[in-house]
Design a protein around this motif. Sequence first.
Motif, short mmCIF file in Angstrom:
data_model
loop_
_atom_site.label_atom_id
_atom_site.label_comp_id
_atom_site.label_asym_id
_atom_site.label_seq_id
_atom_site.Cartn_x
_atom_site.Cartn_y
_atom_site.Cartn_z
N LYS A 1 0.93 -1.33 -0.03
CA LYS A 1 -0.06 -0.09 0.03
C LYS A 1 0.87 1.39 0.10
CE LYS A 1 -4.11 -2.15 2.26
NZ LYS A 1 -4.96 -1.63 1.15
N LEU A 2 0.31 2.39 -0.39
CA LEU A 2 0.82 3.74 -0.21
C LEU A 2 0.12 4.53 0.89
CD1 LEU A 2 0.42 4.76 -4.22
CD2 LEU A 2 2.53 3.94 -3.20
N THR A 3 1.08 5.06 1.68
CA THR A 3 0.67 5.69 2.81
C THR A 3 0.72 7.43 2.34
OG1 THR A 3 1.31 3.92 4.29
CG2 THR A 3 0.86 6.11 5.15
N VAL A 4 -0.31 7.96 2.25
CA VAL A 4 -0.27 9.36 2.11
C VAL A 4 0.03 10.16 3.53
CG1 VAL A 4 -1.42 11.35 1.08
CG2 VAL A 4 -1.93 8.95 0.25
N VAL A 5 1.15 11.04 3.60
CA VAL A 5 1.68 11.78 4.38
C VAL A 5 1.57 13.10 4.27
CG1 VAL A 5 2.69 9.83 5.87
CG2 VAL A 5 4.02 11.38 4.22
N GLY A 6 1.42 13.66 3.02
CA GLY A 6 1.36 14.96 2.87
C GLY A 6 0.94 15.12 1.18
N ASN A 7 0.09 16.64 1.35
CA ASN A 7 -0.31 17.07 -0.10
C ASN A 7 -0.14 18.61 -0.21
OD1 ASN A 7 -3.51 17.86 -1.24
ND2 ASN A 7 -2.02 16.83 -2.37
N ASP A 8 0.40 18.63 -1.59
CA ASP A 8 0.70 20.22 -1.74
C ASP A 8 1.29 21.19 -0.54
OD1 ASP A 8 -0.34 19.94 -4.22
OD2 ASP A 8 -2.28 20.42 -3.68
N GLY A 9 2.39 20.42 0.20
CA GLY A 9 3.17 21.02 1.09
C GLY A 9 2.72 21.01 2.33
N ASN A 10 1.46 20.41 2.65
CA ASN A 10 0.78 20.02 3.77
C ASN A 10 0.88 19.00 4.14
OD1 ASN A 10 -0.39 23.08 4.14
ND2 ASN A 10 -1.26 22.43 2.20
N ASP A 11 1.21 18.51 5.52
CA ASP A 11 1.17 17.52 6.29
C ASP A 11 -0.27 16.97 6.39
OD1 ASP A 11 4.01 17.08 6.46
OD2 ASP A 11 3.88 18.01 8.64
N VAL A 12 -0.43 15.78 6.43
CA VAL A 12 -1.93 15.20 6.59
C VAL A 12 -1.95 13.98 7.50
CG1 VAL A 12 -2.50 15.82 4.12
CG2 VAL A 12 -2.12 13.66 4.48
N GLU A 13 -3.16 13.80 7.96
CA GLU A 13 -3.12 12.47 8.70
C GLU A 13 -2.90 11.22 7.99
OE1 GLU A 13 -3.68 10.78 12.41
OE2 GLU A 13 -3.99 12.83 11.99
N PRO A 14 -1.99 10.55 8.17
CA PRO A 14 -1.50 9.37 7.38
C PRO A 14 -2.65 8.42 7.08
CG PRO A 14 0.00 9.41 9.00
CD PRO A 14 -1.12 10.29 9.27
N VAL A 15 -2.81 8.26 5.65
CA VAL A 15 -4.22 7.49 4.92
C VAL A 15 -3.44 6.22 3.88
CG1 VAL A 15 -5.92 7.32 3.58
CG2 VAL A 15 -5.43 9.46 5.25
N GLU A 16 -3.79 5.07 4.15
CA GLU A 16 -3.19 3.99 3.47
C GLU A 16 -4.21 3.79 2.33
OE1 GLU A 16 -2.64 0.51 5.29
OE2 GLU A 16 -0.65 0.85 6.08
N VAL A 17 -3.79 3.80 1.11
CA VAL A 17 -4.35 3.40 -0.24
C VAL A 17 -3.85 2.51 -0.95
CG1 VAL A 17 -5.44 5.73 -0.27
CG2 VAL A 17 -3.26 5.36 -1.47
N ASP A 18 -4.60 1.75 -1.73
CA ASP A 18 -4.21 0.50 -2.69
C ASP A 18 -3.57 1.46 -4.00
OD1 ASP A 18 -4.64 -1.66 -1.31
OD2 ASP A 18 -6.78 -1.05 -1.65
N ARG A 19 -4.20 2.56 -4.37
CA ARG A 19 -3.79 3.10 -5.55
C ARG A 19 -4.25 4.70 -5.55
NH1 ARG A 19 -6.47 2.55 -11.20
NH2 ARG A 19 -8.61 2.60 -10.68
N MET A 20 -4.04 5.50 -6.32
CA MET A 20 -4.14 6.98 -6.09
C MET A 20 -3.96 7.81 -7.23
SD MET A 20 -1.39 8.74 -3.54
CE MET A 20 -1.89 10.24 -3.98
#
Length: 225
Positions: A176-195
């Motif tokens: 899985k991919l763990t999303v930890v940031g978007n456009d320079g902002n930290d985000v609450e980690p989210v696990e996804v299969d694809r994005m």
Amino acid sequence: DGVPYLTTAPIPPGTTHLYKFAVVQNGTYWYHSHSALQEQIGMYGALIFKKRELQSSSKNIEAEPEYTLVLSEWTDEKSKVVERHLRSANDWFAIKKGSMQSYAEAIQKGYFKTKVTNEWKRMKAMDVSDVYYEKFLINGHPETTAPQFKAGQKVKLHIVNGGASTYFWLQFAGGKLTVVGNDGNDVEPVEVDRMIIAPAETYDLEVTIPENRSYEFRATSEDRT
């Protein structure tokens, strides 16, 4: 960030312009040219701001391994020719991609009225991915390898979509991919299969390198070409 003649004077070849600004943010950003169609021909790059970590005297903080991936596309057509094709709304790119929608097909499927309406609006059948590209690139190449990482390591990926018009689907063969940031902002980690990542977007992802073999991190264009 400046657009010639709109927010700043143009920067002629062989000259420089110095920008000064306070860095109060951190994370994954990028830069690109606003002059004419220079972004399409490769005038872009990643811009990563690191956090100012507090160093402890009792123990050293081991930095997380990182890797930057700039996604983009390449066309052998001149940028002005691409723009002319788009402005005239012709079917040349759809023909090259094999995605052109004919009147016969529209009638057969019961969408003749929709086809006529879209033609009147100059809305092509592949309006989201309406440019044919000879290559899709990752850090300027069709593919790249990163042999420096070891099994079991958690690696932070800085992903930049520097493409002019391509949406990319992202997927990791090792899990899985763990999303930890978007456009320079930290985000609450989210696990996804694809994005999916849109043009000009940036993401910070974490992946864990599995054991014993190489695993592919793949970026696939939205139109699957």
